[in-house]
Enzyme design. Structure first.
Site, mmCIF file in Angstrom:
data_model
loop_
_atom_site.group_PDB
_atom_site.id
_atom_site.type_symbol
_atom_site.label_atom_id
_atom_site.label_comp_id
_atom_site.label_asym_id
_atom_site.label_seq_id
_atom_site.Cartn_x
_atom_site.Cartn_y
_atom_site.Cartn_z
ATOM 1 N N ASN A 1 0.870 -1.183 0.000
ATOM 2 C CA ASN A 1 0.000 0.000 0.000
ATOM 3 C C ASN A 1 0.907 1.233 0.000
ATOM 4 O O ASN A 1 2.116 1.117 0.144
ATOM 5 C CB ASN A 1 -0.978 -0.011 1.184
ATOM 6 C CG ASN A 1 -0.264 -0.049 2.507
ATOM 7 O OD1 ASN A 1 0.613 0.775 2.780
ATOM 8 N ND2 ASN A 1 -0.596 -1.027 3.339
ATOM 9 N N GLY B 1 -2.446 -9.553 3.516
ATOM 10 C CA GLY B 1 -2.247 -10.286 2.268
ATOM 11 C C GLY B 1 -0.782 -10.581 1.986
ATOM 12 O O GLY B 1 -0.003 -10.918 2.885
ATOM 13 N N VAL B 2 -0.419 -10.418 0.734
ATOM 14 C CA VAL B 2 0.939 -10.772 0.321
ATOM 15 C C VAL B 2 1.965 -9.844 0.988
ATOM 16 O O VAL B 2 3.074 -10.272 1.332
ATOM 17 C CB VAL B 2 1.034 -10.762 -1.233
ATOM 18 C CG1 VAL B 2 0.968 -9.382 -1.831
ATOM 19 C CG2 VAL B 2 2.274 -11.495 -1.699
ATOM 20 N N ASP B 3 1.598 -8.601 1.206
ATOM 21 C CA ASP B 3 2.457 -7.621 1.891
ATOM 22 C C ASP B 3 2.824 -8.123 3.293
ATOM 23 O O ASP B 3 4.009 -8.145 3.680
ATOM 24 C CB ASP B 3 1.680 -6.293 1.961
ATOM 25 C CG ASP B 3 2.546 -5.099 2.315
ATOM 26 O OD1 ASP B 3 3.769 -5.255 2.400
ATOM 27 O OD2 ASP B 3 1.979 -4.001 2.493
ATOM 28 N N SER C 1 -3.281 -6.180 -6.873
ATOM 29 C CA SER C 1 -4.622 -5.557 -6.762
ATOM 30 C C SER C 1 -5.802 -6.528 -6.719
ATOM 31 O O SER C 1 -6.934 -6.090 -6.553
ATOM 32 C CB SER C 1 -4.888 -4.550 -7.903
ATOM 33 O OG SER C 1 -4.210 -3.331 -7.672
ATOM 34 N N GLY D 1 -6.549 -8.844 -4.549
ATOM 35 C CA GLY D 1 -6.976 -9.275 -3.219
ATOM 36 C C GLY D 1 -7.902 -8.233 -2.621
ATOM 37 O O GLY D 1 -8.996 -7.977 -3.134
ATOM 38 N N VAL D 2 -7.441 -7.593 -1.560
ATOM 39 C CA VAL D 2 -8.226 -6.570 -0.861
ATOM 40 C C VAL D 2 -8.613 -5.411 -1.797
ATOM 41 O O VAL D 2 -9.674 -4.815 -1.642
ATOM 42 C CB VAL D 2 -7.426 -6.049 0.355
ATOM 43 C CG1 VAL D 2 -8.097 -4.851 0.993
ATOM 44 C CG2 VAL D 2 -7.277 -7.143 1.387
ATOM 45 N N TYR D 3 -7.770 -5.124 -2.786
ATOM 46 C CA TYR D 3 -8.048 -4.015 -3.709
ATOM 47 C C TYR D 3 -9.082 -4.366 -4.780
ATOM 48 O O TYR D 3 -9.468 -3.499 -5.576
ATOM 49 C CB TYR D 3 -6.753 -3.482 -4.339
ATOM 50 C CG TYR D 3 -5.905 -2.626 -3.412
ATOM 51 C CD1 TYR D 3 -6.283 -2.397 -2.094
ATOM 52 C CD2 TYR D 3 -4.725 -2.038 -3.859
ATOM 53 C CE1 TYR D 3 -5.507 -1.622 -1.249
ATOM 54 C CE2 TYR D 3 -3.944 -1.246 -3.007
ATOM 55 C CZ TYR D 3 -4.339 -1.041 -1.699
ATOM 56 O OH TYR D 3 -3.577 -0.264 -0.865
HETATM 57 P P1 ADP Z 1 -3.920 -6.005 -3.053
HETATM 58 O O1 ADP Z 1 -4.139 -5.054 -1.909
HETATM 59 O O2 ADP Z 1 -2.966 -5.442 -4.109
HETATM 60 O O3 ADP Z 1 -5.194 -6.513 -3.621
HETATM 61 P P2 ADP Z 1 -3.463 -8.520 -1.608
HETATM 62 O O4 ADP Z 1 -2.258 -8.920 -0.846
HETATM 63 O O5 ADP Z 1 -4.741 -8.369 -0.876
HETATM 64 O O6 ADP Z 1 -3.060 -7.174 -2.407
HETATM 65 O O7 ADP Z 1 -3.697 -9.544 -2.787
HETATM 66 C C1 ADP Z 1 -2.952 -9.593 -3.973
HETATM 67 C C2 ADP Z 1 -2.865 -11.027 -4.453
HETATM 68 O O8 ADP Z 1 -1.852 -11.719 -3.726
HETATM 69 C C3 ADP Z 1 -4.155 -11.831 -4.260
HETATM 70 O O9 ADP Z 1 -4.425 -12.523 -5.463
HETATM 71 C C4 ADP Z 1 -3.797 -12.792 -3.138
HETATM 72 O O10 ADP Z 1 -4.490 -14.016 -3.292
HETATM 73 C C5 ADP Z 1 -2.320 -13.000 -3.371
HETATM 74 N N1 ADP Z 1 -1.519 -13.462 -2.239
HETATM 75 C C6 ADP Z 1 -1.755 -13.357 -0.907
HETATM 76 N N2 ADP Z 1 -0.760 -13.910 -0.203
HETATM 77 C C7 ADP Z 1 0.147 -14.384 -1.114
HETATM 78 C C8 ADP Z 1 1.407 -15.067 -1.037
HETATM 79 N N3 ADP Z 1 1.932 -15.390 0.144
HETATM 80 N N4 ADP Z 1 2.046 -15.398 -2.191
HETATM 81 C C9 ADP Z 1 1.519 -15.072 -3.384
HETATM 82 N N5 ADP Z 1 0.350 -14.427 -3.540
HETATM 83 C C10 ADP Z 1 -0.328 -14.088 -2.421
#
Ligand code: ADP
Length: 171
Positions: A27, A35-37, A120, A122-124
């Site tokens: 973000n 999420g991935v962050d 983007s 996931g949560v976005y």
């Molecule tokens: P954003 O806020 O950009 O949408 P998110 O982290 O919520 O970011 O999600 C982005 C993508 O990353 C989603 O498709 C989610 O399923 C995926 N994701 C979440 N955790 C992991 C991980 N450990 N490795 C790879 N992809 C992931």
């Protein structure tokens, strides 16, 4: 090498990728999130947050690079995807910029291999198929025009995303 051979689609967790760089869907504060962050910060350890604090955030569509610390990847390229507001607020261009700017940084740092999550989606809340088309198009375009990176891996979190990526990346 054919451009499609330089692209690989896998299902898995991006924090275990042994590519030179992994991309973080961050973000704009760059100070961590869910999420991935969250997963990337957890695996990299607290030094990543320390370095991120020095970067003064990141605008949507832009990218910034840090070291990978405890991750297997040497580098983390942080980019901020757009929040989906229906698609008429510049979302496609901003999402394309994420991929393009991450790849420009990768090239600048001599990075051979890089792994992307589905920015983007996931949560976005960016619709997965629309986002995947942009991801695949931007990466293919960049790879035909540049020597580096040599390899791009799309890391899909779950079977559903994996199938969408496989379909679109191999076209
Ligand atoms: P954003 O806020 O950009 O949408 P998110 O982290 O919520 O970011 O999600 C982005 C993508 O990353 C989603 O498709 C989610 O399923 C995926 N994701 C979440 N955790 C992991 C991980 N450990 N490795 C790879 N992809 C992931």
């Amino acid at each position: 090498m054919e451009k499609t051979e330089k692209i690989e689609v896998i299902e898995g967790d991006i924090t275990s990728c042994k590519t030179d760089a992994i991309v973080n869907a961050a973000n704009s504060t760059l100070l961590g999130g869910g999420g991935v962050d969250g997963a990337i910060h957890k695996s990299a350890g607290p030094k990543l947050l320390e370095e991120c604090r020095t970067l003064q955030g990141c605008m949507t569509g832009e990218a910034k690079i840090t070291k990978g610390y405890n991750l297997p990847a040497k580098w983390v390229i942080h980019t901020v995807g757009p929040v989906w507001h229906g698609g008429t607020h510049g979302e496609p261009e901003l999402l394309a910029n994420c991929y393009k700017n991450a790849l420009i940084l990768a090239e600048k740092y001599g990075i051979n291999s890089i792994a992307f999550p589905a920015i983007s989606t996931g949560v976005y809340a960016y619709p997965l198929e629309k986002a995947t088309r942009i991801a695949v198009n931007e990466v293919k375009r960049f790879l035909t025009e540049h020597e580096l990176p040599k390899k791009v891996i799309f890391v899909c979190f779950g079977k559903a995303a994996y199938h969408v990526y496989k379909d679109l990346a191999e076209k």
